[in-house]
Design a protein around this motif. Structure first.
Motif, mmCIF file in Angstrom:
data_model
loop_
_atom_site.group_PDB
_atom_site.id
_atom_site.type_symbol
_atom_site.label_atom_id
_atom_site.label_comp_id
_atom_site.label_asym_id
_atom_site.label_seq_id
_atom_site.Cartn_x
_atom_site.Cartn_y
_atom_site.Cartn_z
ATOM 1 N N LEU A 102 26.636 16.751 28.494
ATOM 2 C CA LEU A 102 26.531 18.186 28.705
ATOM 3 C C LEU A 102 27.136 18.913 27.510
ATOM 4 N N MET A 103 26.939 20.216 27.482
ATOM 5 C CA MET A 103 27.448 21.057 26.403
ATOM 6 C C MET A 103 28.374 22.105 27.013
ATOM 7 N N ALA A 104 29.576 22.205 26.468
ATOM 8 C CA ALA A 104 30.576 23.130 27.019
ATOM 9 C C ALA A 104 31.294 23.840 25.881
ATOM 10 N N ASP A 105 31.463 25.146 26.040
ATOM 11 C CA ASP A 105 32.277 25.911 25.087
ATOM 12 C C ASP A 105 33.238 26.792 25.871
ATOM 13 N N LEU A 106 34.291 27.217 25.216
ATOM 14 C CA LEU A 106 35.319 27.991 25.915
ATOM 15 C C LEU A 106 36.041 28.931 24.964
ATOM 16 N N VAL A 107 36.895 29.755 25.556
ATOM 17 C CA VAL A 107 37.738 30.690 24.816
ATOM 18 C C VAL A 107 39.181 30.401 25.183
ATOM 19 N N VAL A 108 40.045 30.354 24.171
ATOM 20 C CA VAL A 108 41.473 30.148 24.372
ATOM 21 C C VAL A 108 42.209 31.412 23.929
ATOM 22 N N GLN A 109 43.002 31.970 24.829
ATOM 23 C CA GLN A 109 43.842 33.125 24.507
ATOM 24 C C GLN A 109 45.238 32.622 24.123
ATOM 25 N N SER A 135 40.138 18.391 21.528
ATOM 26 C CA SER A 135 40.614 17.152 22.144
ATOM 27 C C SER A 135 40.882 17.324 23.633
ATOM 28 N N SER A 136 41.499 18.435 23.999
ATOM 29 C CA SER A 136 41.826 18.677 25.412
ATOM 30 C C SER A 136 40.573 18.833 26.250
ATOM 31 N N LEU A 137 39.605 19.598 25.751
ATOM 32 C CA LEU A 137 38.374 19.817 26.507
ATOM 33 C C LEU A 137 37.601 18.521 26.683
ATOM 34 N N GLN A 184 33.095 29.174 29.020
ATOM 35 C CA GLN A 184 32.017 30.144 28.844
ATOM 36 C C GLN A 184 30.699 29.593 29.388
ATOM 37 N N ASP A 185 30.112 28.657 28.694
ATOM 38 C CA ASP A 185 28.843 28.062 29.107
ATOM 39 C C ASP A 185 29.019 26.561 29.259
ATOM 40 N N VAL A 186 28.610 26.049 30.403
ATOM 41 C CA VAL A 186 28.557 24.607 30.641
ATOM 42 C C VAL A 186 27.147 24.306 31.104
ATOM 43 N N GLU A 187 26.385 23.606 30.290
ATOM 44 C CA GLU A 187 24.979 23.382 30.596
ATOM 45 C C GLU A 187 24.524 22.034 30.074
ATOM 46 N N LEU A 188 23.353 21.628 30.528
ATOM 47 C CA LEU A 188 22.758 20.367 30.096
ATOM 48 C C LEU A 188 22.047 20.565 28.759
ATOM 49 N N PRO A 189 21.842 19.469 28.004
ATOM 50 C CA PRO A 189 21.398 19.627 26.619
ATOM 51 C C PRO A 189 19.961 20.075 26.414
ATOM 52 N N ASN A 190 19.038 19.875 27.374
ATOM 53 C CA ASN A 190 17.655 20.308 27.147
ATOM 54 C C ASN A 190 17.051 20.856 28.428
#
Length: 324
Positions: A102-109, A135-137, A184-190
């Protein structure tokens, strides 16, 4: 102009310049959104948190490094500037604990909480933070199932990433603190994989809906059955109490009759026979008869009962005539 005069003027100008530098470099201001570190010959002395005008030794003895006190945002897996988003799929692609991609991105404050450590404990603290975030994600996603990452487990993943990232930053000791982590977004690759997963998710939701409806109907019928059971038990208890009272009344009546029977057996027996006939044959005429041998005499009870009210009315009428 003599050489001595030239030296004097030159020295005076240099002295004015030095004095100006001393006066200018001996004061500095710290804004409310800033924090400062005093450096003495390049060595950090103290951190200044209070805003306002402050005094220090002139340059080059002491200098000031100012840092922001605001909360920064680290965007992992994408870059957003002026409403334009640029994705970095190679950074966000990772493997889950059940071996799915899967593909995941995030924001760190994050904030700078120790300016001295932020300036001198590392040459690139922002890069360290970025690598620690990656590394943590990946570590948390790698121990999670794909269903949890795509549906209801995002909050747990965020909490796990924040806890692990905080421990790494404390270990690296670069003078920053993690304030929040937000996926933010967690989704499958295609597209095909996303559609298949969506179909599976929809089927699972439909199954859960049917199960909930069945449980709701089951609870409804159980409540109705419990109510009917309680009603039957209540009626049975009432019927039981009623029959017990009737039985007790019958026993009391029987005891009284038995006492009378012991005193006068024949009279009681005849009375019981007459009362039984009245119950069995309520419309029958009852006669009391006495046969002394040759002539049968009887006394009609029913006609006498019917004639008694008429006689009483005649007597009342006669009384009224006499009064008149």
């Amino acid at each position: 102009m003599s050489l001595k005069r030239i030296y004097t003027i030159t020295g005076f100008i240099i002295a004015i310049i030095i004095l100006g530098i001393v006066l200018v470099s001996s004061w500095y201001t710290v804004d409310e959104s800033e924090q400062a570190v005093i450096l003495t010959f390049g060595k950090a002395e103290e951190a200044i948190q209070e805003p306002g005008l402050h005094f220090k030794l002139p340059w080059p003895v002491q200098s000031v490094e100012k840092l922001s006190r605001e909360t920064f945002s680290l965007q992992f897996g994408y870059d957003q500037k002026k409403n334009k988003v640029k994705d970095y799929p190679d950074e966000t692609k990772m493997i889950t604990g059940d071996e799915n991609i899967l593909m995941a991105d995030l924001v760190v404050q994050w904030k700078i909480t120790n300016p001295e450590k932020y300036l001198f404990n590392s040459e690139q603290p922002n890069q360290i933070l970025y690598n620690a975030t990656s590394s943590s994600l990946r570590s948390i996603i790698g121990s999670s199932k794909i269903d949890d990452a795509l549906t209801s487990g995002k909050a747990e993943i965020e909490a796990g990433v924040r806890e692990l990232l905080t421990s790494l930053i404390e270990k690296y000791d670069i003078g920053i603190s993690i304030m929040a982590v937000k996926l933010q977004d967690v989704e499958l690759p295609n597209t095909d994989v996303r559609k298949a997963f969506t179909d599976v998710t929809d089927a699972r939701e439909t199954m859960n809906t049917k199960i909930n409806e069945a449980k709701k109907y089951e609870n409804k019928r159980m409540n109705e059955a419990e109510g009917e059971k309680e009603a039957l038990i209540s009626r049975a208890e009432g019927e039981k109490a009623s029959r017990i009272q009737i039985a007790r009344g019958d026993v009391a009546v029987f005891n009284k009759l038995y006492n009378e029977y012991k005193k006068n057996p024949e009279i009681t027996k005849e009375r019981l026979v007459i009362e039984t006939l009245e119950q069995v044959l309520p419309g029958a005429e009852i006669y009391i008869m006495n046969d002394d041998g040759n002539t049968m005499k009887y006394l009609p009870i029913r006609p006498l009962e019917k004639e008694t009210p008429i006689t009483e009315k005649k007597e009342e009428g006669g009384d009224q005539n006499n009064e008149g």
